[in-house]
Enzyme design. Structure first.
Site, PDB file in Angstrom:
ATOM      1  N   ASN A  46       0.831  -1.203   0.000  1.00  0.00           N
ATOM      2  CA  ASN A  46       0.000   0.000   0.000  1.00  0.00           C
ATOM      3  C   ASN A  46       0.865   1.251   0.000  1.00  0.00           C
ATOM      4  O   ASN A  46       1.958   1.288   0.593  1.00  0.00           O
ATOM      5  CB  ASN A  46      -1.008  -0.006   1.151  1.00  0.00           C
ATOM      6  CG  ASN A  46      -0.394  -0.151   2.523  1.00  0.00           C
ATOM      7  OD1 ASN A  46       0.595  -0.852   2.700  1.00  0.00           O
ATOM      8  ND2 ASN A  46      -0.976   0.521   3.497  1.00  0.00           N
ATOM      9  N   ILE A  47       0.367   2.269  -0.677  1.00  0.00           N
ATOM     10  CA  ILE A  47       1.083   3.531  -0.821  1.00  0.00           C
ATOM     11  C   ILE A  47       0.095   4.659  -0.511  1.00  0.00           C
ATOM     12  O   ILE A  47      -0.989   4.714  -1.121  1.00  0.00           O
ATOM     13  CB  ILE A  47       1.647   3.674  -2.251  1.00  0.00           C
ATOM     14  CG1 ILE A  47       2.652   2.542  -2.524  1.00  0.00           C
ATOM     15  CG2 ILE A  47       2.316   5.042  -2.425  1.00  0.00           C
ATOM     16  CD1 ILE A  47       3.077   2.395  -3.954  1.00  0.00           C
ATOM     17  N   GLU A  59      -3.348  -4.716  -2.645  1.00  0.00           N
ATOM     18  CA  GLU A  59      -3.971  -5.648  -3.588  1.00  0.00           C
ATOM     19  C   GLU A  59      -4.054  -5.051  -4.982  1.00  0.00           C
ATOM     20  O   GLU A  59      -3.808  -5.712  -5.992  1.00  0.00           O
ATOM     21  CB  GLU A  59      -5.388  -6.017  -3.133  1.00  0.00           C
ATOM     22  CG  GLU A  59      -5.464  -6.764  -1.826  1.00  0.00           C
ATOM     23  CD  GLU A  59      -5.582  -5.852  -0.610  1.00  0.00           C
ATOM     24  OE1 GLU A  59      -4.958  -4.766  -0.599  1.00  0.00           O
ATOM     25  OE2 GLU A  59      -6.286  -6.242   0.332  1.00  0.00           O
ATOM     26  N   CYS A  93     -11.149  -3.032  -3.714  1.00  0.00           N
ATOM     27  CA  CYS A  93     -10.257  -4.113  -4.179  1.00  0.00           C
ATOM     28  C   CYS A  93     -11.058  -5.360  -4.544  1.00  0.00           C
ATOM     29  O   CYS A  93     -10.742  -6.041  -5.519  1.00  0.00           O
ATOM     30  CB  CYS A  93      -9.222  -4.438  -3.115  1.00  0.00           C
ATOM     31  SG  CYS A  93      -7.969  -3.151  -2.936  1.00  0.00           S
TER      32      CYS A  93
END
Ligand code: THU
Length: 132
Positions: A46-47, A59, A93
Protein backbone atom coordinates in the site's frame (compact mmCIF):
# COMPACT_ATOMS: atom_id res chain seq x y z
CA UNK A 1 -5.20 -22.96 10.23
CA UNK A 2 -1.44 -22.57 9.89
CA UNK A 3 0.72 -21.84 6.90
CA UNK A 4 1.53 -24.78 4.62
CA UNK A 5 4.52 -25.10 2.29
CA UNK A 6 2.11 -24.38 -0.52
CA UNK A 7 1.58 -20.90 0.84
CA UNK A 8 5.00 -20.08 2.25
CA UNK A 9 6.33 -18.62 -1.03
CA UNK A 10 3.30 -16.34 -1.20
CA UNK A 11 3.82 -15.40 2.44
CA UNK A 12 7.48 -14.51 1.87
CA UNK A 13 6.68 -12.46 -1.23
CA UNK A 14 3.89 -10.57 0.55
CA UNK A 15 6.15 -10.07 3.56
CA UNK A 16 8.90 -8.52 1.42
CA UNK A 17 6.37 -6.30 -0.34
CA UNK A 18 4.94 -5.22 3.00
CA UNK A 19 8.40 -4.03 4.09
CA UNK A 20 8.20 -1.52 1.23
CA UNK A 21 4.73 -0.24 2.09
CA UNK A 22 4.52 3.53 2.35
CA UNK A 23 1.91 3.72 5.11
CA UNK A 24 3.12 7.11 6.33
CA UNK A 25 -0.30 8.26 7.58
CA UNK A 26 -2.07 5.14 8.83
CA UNK A 27 1.03 3.16 9.81
CA UNK A 28 -0.95 0.10 8.62
CA UNK A 29 1.39 -1.72 6.26
CA UNK A 30 0.01 -4.30 3.84
CA UNK A 31 1.73 -6.59 1.35
CA UNK A 32 0.02 -8.61 -1.36
CA UNK A 33 1.26 -11.44 -3.57
CA UNK A 34 -0.79 -12.36 -6.62
CA UNK A 35 -0.14 -15.69 -8.32
CA UNK A 36 -1.03 -16.24 -11.97
CA UNK A 37 -2.43 -19.53 -13.22
CA UNK A 38 1.00 -20.22 -14.75
CA UNK A 39 2.62 -19.83 -11.31
CA UNK A 40 4.26 -16.42 -11.63
CA UNK A 41 3.96 -14.17 -8.58
CA UNK A 42 3.47 -10.39 -8.69
CA UNK A 43 3.45 -8.25 -5.58
CA UNK A 44 2.35 -4.89 -4.26
CA UNK A 45 2.28 -2.81 -1.10
CA UNK A 46 0.00 0.00 0.00
CA UNK A 47 1.08 3.53 -0.82
CA UNK A 48 -0.47 6.54 0.89
CA UNK A 49 -0.89 10.19 -0.09
CA UNK A 50 -1.31 13.39 1.94
CA UNK A 51 -4.57 13.60 0.00
CA UNK A 52 -5.80 10.44 1.69
CA UNK A 53 -8.22 9.38 -1.02
CA UNK A 54 -5.36 9.00 -3.48
CA UNK A 55 -3.82 6.22 -1.42
CA UNK A 56 -3.87 2.77 -2.93
CA UNK A 57 -4.14 -0.67 -1.38
CA UNK A 58 -1.53 -3.39 -1.74
CA UNK A 59 -3.97 -5.65 -3.59
CA UNK A 60 -4.58 -3.14 -6.36
CA UNK A 61 -0.87 -2.41 -6.77
CA UNK A 62 -0.24 -6.14 -7.20
CA UNK A 63 -3.15 -6.52 -9.62
CA UNK A 64 -2.22 -3.47 -11.71
CA UNK A 65 1.42 -4.55 -11.85
CA UNK A 66 0.44 -7.99 -13.09
CA UNK A 67 -2.03 -6.59 -15.62
CA UNK A 68 0.58 -4.10 -16.84
CA UNK A 69 2.88 -7.04 -17.44
CA UNK A 70 0.28 -8.61 -19.69
CA UNK A 71 -1.08 -11.17 -17.23
CA UNK A 72 -4.77 -11.99 -17.42
CA UNK A 73 -5.22 -15.33 -15.61
CA UNK A 74 -5.02 -15.36 -11.83
CA UNK A 75 -5.21 -18.11 -9.29
CA UNK A 76 -4.59 -16.77 -5.77
CA UNK A 77 -3.97 -13.54 -3.90
CA UNK A 78 -2.21 -13.59 -0.54
CA UNK A 79 -2.75 -10.53 1.65
CA UNK A 80 -0.53 -9.84 4.65
CA UNK A 81 -0.88 -7.25 7.39
CA UNK A 82 -0.04 -6.96 11.07
CA UNK A 83 -3.64 -7.23 12.22
CA UNK A 84 -4.78 -9.34 15.16
CA UNK A 85 -7.13 -11.25 12.86
CA UNK A 86 -6.04 -11.53 9.18
CA UNK A 87 -7.40 -8.42 7.44
CA UNK A 88 -9.92 -8.71 4.65
CA UNK A 89 -9.66 -6.73 1.37
CA UNK A 90 -11.65 -3.49 1.06
CA UNK A 91 -14.72 -3.20 -1.16
CA UNK A 92 -12.91 -1.39 -3.99
CA UNK A 93 -10.26 -4.11 -4.18
CA UNK A 94 -12.91 -6.82 -4.09
CA UNK A 95 -14.62 -5.33 -7.14
CA UNK A 96 -11.37 -5.03 -9.10
CA UNK A 97 -10.24 -8.52 -8.17
CA UNK A 98 -13.64 -9.87 -9.19
CA UNK A 99 -13.50 -7.95 -12.50
CA UNK A 100 -10.23 -9.61 -13.48
CA UNK A 101 -10.36 -12.89 -11.57
CA UNK A 102 -13.87 -14.01 -10.62
CA UNK A 103 -12.58 -17.42 -9.52
CA UNK A 104 -9.75 -16.00 -7.37
CA UNK A 105 -8.74 -17.68 -4.13
CA UNK A 106 -8.14 -15.10 -1.41
CA UNK A 107 -5.78 -15.90 1.44
CA UNK A 108 -5.62 -13.42 4.29
CA UNK A 109 -2.79 -13.60 6.80
CA UNK A 110 -0.98 -11.78 9.58
CA UNK A 111 2.50 -11.74 11.06
CA UNK A 112 1.56 -14.62 13.35
CA UNK A 113 1.21 -16.61 10.10
CA UNK A 114 -2.46 -17.30 10.77
CA UNK A 115 -4.48 -17.66 7.59
CA UNK A 116 -8.10 -17.32 6.53
CA UNK A 117 -8.99 -18.76 3.13
CA UNK A 118 -11.93 -17.59 1.06
CA UNK A 119 -12.73 -16.77 -2.57
CA UNK A 120 -13.63 -13.52 -4.26
CA UNK A 121 -17.17 -14.55 -5.20
CA UNK A 122 -17.94 -15.22 -1.57
CA UNK A 123 -16.33 -11.97 -0.41
CA UNK A 124 -18.18 -9.84 -2.97
CA UNK A 125 -21.86 -10.63 -2.80
CA UNK A 126 -23.85 -9.52 -5.86
CA UNK A 127 -20.90 -7.91 -7.68
CA UNK A 128 -21.38 -5.26 -10.32
CA UNK A 129 -20.90 -6.75 -13.77
CA UNK A 130 -21.49 -5.16 -17.18
CA UNK A 131 -22.81 -8.49 -18.42
CA UNK A 132 -25.52 -8.80 -15.76
N1 THU B 1 -5.16 -1.30 2.91
C1 THU B 1 -4.64 -2.20 2.03
O1 THU B 1 -3.58 -1.99 1.46
N2 THU B 1 -5.33 -3.34 1.83
C2 THU B 1 -6.48 -3.68 2.47
O2 THU B 1 -7.01 -4.76 2.23
C3 THU B 1 -7.08 -2.77 3.43
C4 THU B 1 -6.41 -1.48 3.61
C5 THU B 1 -4.38 -0.09 3.18
C6 THU B 1 -4.99 1.20 2.70
C7 THU B 1 -4.34 2.18 3.63
O3 THU B 1 -3.07 2.52 3.12
C8 THU B 1 -4.13 1.41 4.93
O4 THU B 1 -4.22 0.04 4.56
C9 THU B 1 -5.15 1.73 6.01
O5 THU B 1 -6.43 1.64 5.54
Amino acid sequence: MSLSDLHSELYETAHNARENASAIYSNFKVGAALRTKSGKIYFGSNIESSSFGLSICAERVALFTALSNGEREFDTIFILSNSEIPASPCGACRQLLYDYAPELNVIMSNLKKEIVIDNIKNLLKNPFSLSS
